[in-house]
Scaffold this motif. Structure first.
Motif, short mmCIF file in Angstrom:
data_model
loop_
_atom_site.label_atom_id
_atom_site.label_comp_id
_atom_site.label_asym_id
_atom_site.label_seq_id
_atom_site.Cartn_x
_atom_site.Cartn_y
_atom_site.Cartn_z
N CYS A 24 35.02 45.50 20.09
CA CYS A 24 34.11 46.91 20.09
C CYS A 24 34.46 47.55 21.21
N ASP A 25 34.50 49.01 21.59
CA ASP A 25 34.48 49.75 22.64
C ASP A 25 32.94 49.80 23.43
N PHE A 26 32.17 48.82 22.92
CA PHE A 26 30.82 48.94 23.61
C PHE A 26 30.77 48.23 24.93
N ASP A 27 29.91 48.75 25.83
CA ASP A 27 30.10 47.91 27.09
C ASP A 27 28.53 47.29 27.06
N PRO A 28 28.51 45.81 27.20
CA PRO A 28 27.43 45.33 27.66
C PRO A 28 26.59 45.48 28.88
N LYS A 29 27.31 45.97 29.71
CA LYS A 29 26.73 46.15 31.32
C LYS A 29 25.90 47.38 31.20
N GLY A 30 24.76 46.89 31.85
CA GLY A 30 23.67 48.13 32.13
C GLY A 30 22.59 48.05 30.97
N LYS A 31 22.88 47.25 29.82
CA LYS A 31 22.16 47.22 28.47
C LYS A 31 21.06 46.26 28.33
N SER A 32 19.85 46.39 28.02
CA SER A 32 18.96 45.58 28.00
C SER A 32 19.20 44.40 26.92
N ASP A 33 18.32 43.18 26.89
CA ASP A 33 18.72 42.25 25.88
C ASP A 33 18.64 42.99 24.44
N ASN A 34 17.33 43.69 24.50
CA ASN A 34 17.18 44.33 23.03
C ASN A 34 18.15 45.31 22.59
N GLU A 35 18.94 46.08 23.23
CA GLU A 35 19.84 46.84 23.05
C GLU A 35 21.06 46.14 22.55
N ILE A 36 21.36 44.95 23.27
CA ILE A 36 22.34 44.18 23.10
C ILE A 36 22.22 43.61 21.57
N ARG A 37 21.08 42.93 21.50
CA ARG A 37 20.67 42.49 20.07
C ARG A 37 20.75 43.23 18.76
N ARG A 38 20.20 44.62 19.19
CA ARG A 38 20.46 45.78 18.15
C ARG A 38 21.96 46.00 17.96
N PHE A 39 22.50 46.21 18.84
CA PHE A 39 23.99 46.31 18.77
C PHE A 39 24.74 45.12 17.86
N CYS A 40 24.67 44.02 18.39
CA CYS A 40 25.18 42.73 17.61
C CYS A 40 24.83 42.75 16.24
N TYR A 41 23.58 43.16 15.87
CA TYR A 41 23.24 43.00 14.34
C TYR A 41 24.07 44.15 13.63
N ALA A 42 23.94 45.37 14.38
CA ALA A 42 24.76 46.28 13.58
C ALA A 42 26.27 45.99 13.53
N PHE A 43 26.80 45.39 14.68
CA PHE A 43 28.07 45.10 14.38
C PHE A 43 28.36 43.96 13.48
N MET A 44 27.84 43.02 13.17
CA MET A 44 27.88 42.00 12.40
C MET A 44 27.59 42.36 10.88
N LEU A 45 26.78 43.55 10.78
CA LEU A 45 26.34 43.91 9.46
C LEU A 45 27.72 44.23 8.67
N GLU A 46 28.58 44.98 9.59
CA GLU A 46 30.09 45.18 8.73
C GLU A 46 30.94 44.12 8.71
N LEU A 47 31.03 43.45 9.90
CA LEU A 47 32.08 42.38 10.28
C LEU A 47 31.74 41.02 9.31
N SER A 48 30.51 40.80 9.04
CA SER A 48 30.07 39.79 7.97
C SER A 48 30.72 39.87 6.84
N ARG A 49 31.28 41.05 6.34
CA ARG A 49 31.74 41.11 4.91
C ARG A 49 33.30 40.52 5.12
N HIS A 50 33.81 40.49 6.21
CA HIS A 50 35.29 40.16 6.20
C HIS A 50 35.65 38.60 6.84
N ILE A 51 34.47 38.06 7.35
CA ILE A 51 34.77 36.75 8.04
C ILE A 51 34.28 35.58 7.25
N GLY A 52 34.52 34.19 7.52
CA GLY A 52 33.92 33.16 6.74
C GLY A 52 34.41 32.08 7.68
#
Length: 455
Positions: free
Chosen positions: A119-147
């Motif tokens: 993803c074109d997301f930049d973890p630098k400068g983000k809080s742990d909570n922002e990174i957690r929210r991003f990861c959950y949003a990213f995996m919401l879609e990705l989880s449909r396509h992996i296993g």
């Protein structure tokens, strides 16, 4: 070169990766012209998934990023390859990485196909909570396509243990299953020993065989130039030091730290660098009299005398001019800890020294080059071992995993050398890049043919 339909945009990194492989396949394709059909097919990903990632910042505003997964080839097993989180992420870079991953995974001898995402997301400068929210949003879609039997992503630039933990937690909640769907997991919940160290250790194990083969020597006293300051560079540096070598440089995107004498970095220095990078700071944060900081420069032209160069930061980090500078400094061995770390022009500089040899025992002036798809395969190799442990609900000891890693890298080197010996058209010393490309291609192409993808 890859055949590009007129309506597609330029993809320079991907086109470079395809050219790098196809340019070395010609001796094999001339002898086996039927495989040209496989080459045309293998250049096209089986599937590309692109999706929107919407997440909430700490201040309540909404951010939107682009997420991707390139499922390139599954002939040898489930898609396997990292997730990169960086502003530079685009389809060209992910297709290049996925294409390289196909052949890299083949060279490990494990049952893994090739893929890449991010993803074109930049973890630098983000809080742990922002990174957690991003990861959950990213995996919401990705989880449909992996296993665990379909596609098993891993970490990459910007995706470390914290991000893998959040993504795994999200997948577990969305799918209600605890499976080995990601590698690089925590040691207490499905991860493997030696995984953080694997790429760096594997790189050193591969070069150990190069040293032994070309000059019947080892690491003792060798002056080593390393770029990067992440996991790959840190653990490669520690293993080099353990084996008696001297690490003279480390770097990040802002510049390079160069040792002021041949003693180089100590294990304690490497730990300090690790702490700085864990805090997501630049190496400029370290003030140390034994090193000189070179703002905005890479290490390759900053040392007048060295033996080994290990580019371990990012793609295209060694140019033609820098390759010439390395040879002038006496560098005899170059191996990529990063993916496509050398430009095509730099590779040609190194390969020209090998091609000029007339005797395998007269190696003066040779700069022996190993491509990343072979030299840095240790990371994905231990990811494959993590998958095997997850499937069997087992956990091997660090010693067991390290021994398996070393065996994989030694076998990988032998495969590259023997195949290079068979198909190198110039020089008395075999081409490791031709050997890696041809050996990986043959394995993937034969599996594709057996499964009906070409005939």
């Amino acid at each position: 070169m890859v055949a590009k339909p007129y309506n597609l945009p330029s993809e320079p990194e991907f086109e470079q990766a395809v050219h790098e492989i196809t340019s070395t396949l010609e001796p094999f394709l001339d002898a086996n012209p039927e495989y040209r059909k496989a080459l045309a097919v293998v250049q096209i990903p089986e599937r590309i998934i692109q999706f929107r990632v919407t997440w909430e910042r700490d201040d309540g505003t909404i951010a939107v990023n682009r997420g991707y997964r390139v499922q390139f080839n599954s002939a040898l097993g489930p898609y396997k390859g990292g997730l990169r989180l960086h502003p530079s992420v685009n389809l060209s870079i992910l297709k290049f990485l996925g294409f390289e991953q196909v052949f890299k995974n083949a060279l490990t001898g494990l049952m893994m196909g090739g893929g890449k995402g991010g993803c074109d997301f930049d973890p630098k400068g983000k809080s742990d909570n922002e990174i957690r929210r991003f990861c959950y949003a990213f995996m919401l879609e990705l989880s449909r396509h992996i296993g665990d039997n379909t596609d098993v992503p891993a970490g990459d630039i910007g995706t470390g243990g914290r991000e893998i933990g959040f993504m795994f937690g999200a997948y577990k909640k969305y799918r209600n299953e605890f499976v080995g769907v990601l590698t690089g997991k925590g040691a207490d919940w499905g991860g493997s020993f030696i995984r953080p160290e694997a790429t760096g250790y594997g790189l050193v194990y591969y070069v150990t065989e190069m040293l032994r083969d070309l000059d019947n020597t080892d690491w003792k006293g060798k002056r080593v130039l390393l770029s990067g300051a992440g996991n790959v560079a840190q653990y490669a540096a520690l293993k080099v030091i353990e084996l008696g070598g001297k690490v003279l440089s480390l770097s990040d995107s802002t510049g390079s730290l160069i040792a002021n004498d041949d003693e180089g970095f100590s294990p304690e220095d490497i730990q300090t660098v690790a702490d700085i990078k864990l805090a997501r700071k630049s190496l400029t944060a370290w003030s140390q009299d034994r090193f000189t900081w070179h703002e905005g420069k890479r290490p390759w032209t900053l040392v007048s005398k060295a033996d080994v160069a290990l580019p371990s930061a990012t793609q295209n980090e060694v140019s033609e001019e820098e390759a010439k500078a390395l040879i002038k400094a006496g560098v005899r061995y170059v191996a990529e800890g990063s993916n496509m770390g050398c430009t095509q022009e730099a590779i040609e500089v190194f390969e020209a020294t090998r091609a000029a040899t007339t005797s395998a025992t007269e190696t003066s002036g040779v700069c022996y080059y190993a491509p990343g798809k072979a030299a840095n395969a240790g990371g994905v190799a231990v990811s494959g071992l993590e998958m095997a442990q997850n499937s069997a609900r087992l956990k091997w000891t660090p010693e067991e995993v390290d021994a398996k890693l070393k065996d994989i890298m030694v076998t990988c080197y032998k495969t590259c050398r023997e195949t290079g010996e068979k198909y190198s058209t110039k020089g008395a010393i075999p081409s490791l890049v031709a050997g890696a490309n041809i050996a990986g291609f043959i394995k993937v192409a034969d599996a594709m043919r057996d499964q009906g993808d070409w005939w």
